[in-house]
Design an enzyme around this catalytic site. Sequence first.
Site, PDB file in Angstrom:
ATOM      1  N   HIS A 130      22.994 -27.798  42.456  1.00 43.68           N
ATOM      2  CA  HIS A 130      21.895 -28.675  42.855  1.00 43.68           C
ATOM      3  C   HIS A 130      21.680 -29.749  41.799  1.00 43.68           C
ATOM      4  O   HIS A 130      22.193 -29.655  40.683  1.00 43.68           O
ATOM      5  CB  HIS A 130      20.598 -27.850  43.015  1.00 43.68           C
ATOM      6  N   HIS A 187      24.347 -29.272  38.788  1.00 34.82           N
ATOM      7  CA  HIS A 187      24.547 -28.078  37.957  1.00 34.82           C
ATOM      8  C   HIS A 187      24.281 -26.826  38.777  1.00 34.82           C
ATOM      9  O   HIS A 187      23.690 -26.891  39.861  1.00 34.82           O
ATOM     10  CB  HIS A 187      23.648 -28.131  36.711  1.00 34.82           C
ATOM     11  N   ARG A 197      19.763 -12.732  32.332  1.00 37.93           N
ATOM     12  CA  ARG A 197      19.712 -13.998  31.602  1.00 37.93           C
ATOM     13  C   ARG A 197      18.361 -14.663  31.860  1.00 37.93           C
ATOM     14  O   ARG A 197      17.788 -14.495  32.934  1.00 37.93           O
ATOM     15  CB  ARG A 197      20.843 -14.904  32.091  1.00 37.93           C
TER      16      ARG A 197
HETATM   17  O1  LIG Z   1      18.935 -21.500  34.128  1.00 39.47           O
HETATM   18  C1  LIG Z   1      19.470 -22.563  33.877  1.00 39.47           C
HETATM   19  O2  LIG Z   1      20.229 -22.714  32.900  1.00 39.47           O
HETATM   20  C2  LIG Z   1      19.276 -23.753  34.786  1.00 39.47           C
HETATM   21  C3  LIG Z   1      17.964 -23.760  35.512  1.00 39.47           C
HETATM   22  C4  LIG Z   1      17.854 -24.877  36.517  1.00 39.47           C
HETATM   23  O3  LIG Z   1      18.783 -25.584  36.790  1.00 39.47           O
HETATM   24  C5  LIG Z   1      16.572 -25.110  37.222  1.00 39.47           C
HETATM   25  O4  LIG Z   1      15.604 -24.332  37.027  1.00 39.47           O
HETATM   26  O5  LIG Z   1      16.513 -26.098  38.002  1.00 39.47           O
HETATM   27 FE   LIG Z   2      18.181 -27.349  37.901  1.00 36.12          FE
END
Ligand SMILES: O=C(O)CCC(=O)C(=O)O
Ligand SMILES: [Fe+2]
Length: 256
Positions: A130, A187, A197
Amino acid sequence: MRREQVKAFKQPFDRKKEEDDKFSAGTYRWGTPTATCLNQLAWSEAFHIPLLEVENLTSIVSCSSAIEQFATTVADLAQKLAGILAEKYLGRKSTFFQDNCAPSTCYLRMNRYPPCPMPPAAAVFGLMPHTDSDFLTILYQDDQVGGLQLVKDGKCFAVKPNPQALIVNIGDLFQAWSNGVYKSVEHRVVTNPHVERFSTAYFFCPSYDTEIESRCEPSIYRKFSFKEYRQQVQEDVGKLGRKVGLSRFTVNAIYS
Ligand SMILES: O=C(O)CCC(=O)C(=O)O
Ligand SMILES: [Fe+2]
């Protein structure tokens, strides 16, 4: 801060759900309610909190001072960075962000990705690929467990955990506002079969009535309000199971 975040997620499910009563609705989220198949499912849970309500976290973590301090620090950083990017590289006034992106319109999101027992072939993501629907995102990744990947030209690049670093992602609004000079980065988060995590993201957003307009000629995107953008994203996710994003807002949009 991570300790406080872990504590918040350790609460029983019902307790976390109850938090929605104390915050604006939709604060505690898990999975993907709109998913119709496995690869639309996010293997994660999150507290998505309006910045001004971060202090309410004390109701589940007894002490939330480190989280509040983090939020204040990154809020300040985002304002400074956005101002520099606007003035130095776009020749636009940085006051735009002071005027339109107040703490009352920004969000802090704490993510937790539990270990995922699904085989890699199931292609289940912690978060699906996204782009973020904001100007900038400042991300504090887990300092040990990787999982974040950037997508460029169809290839994925892992972002190594680095406890000394914050990650700054450009979001959709900066791409439109800069007429494509800054690119909103795609990403995703991959799952881990063995360990959980955590991450914390700060979303630098304008008020709903802020109009996003590039002032470059020819402009790639038509003028739109942040409210219009959010509504379109929600409609697409509901109907198609995915966000379409900025391509809906190009001057010659192919989507109706
Ligand atoms: O957890 C991550 O490293 C990315 C989180 C992310 O992309 C978001 O919360 O939009
Ligand atoms: Fe994000």
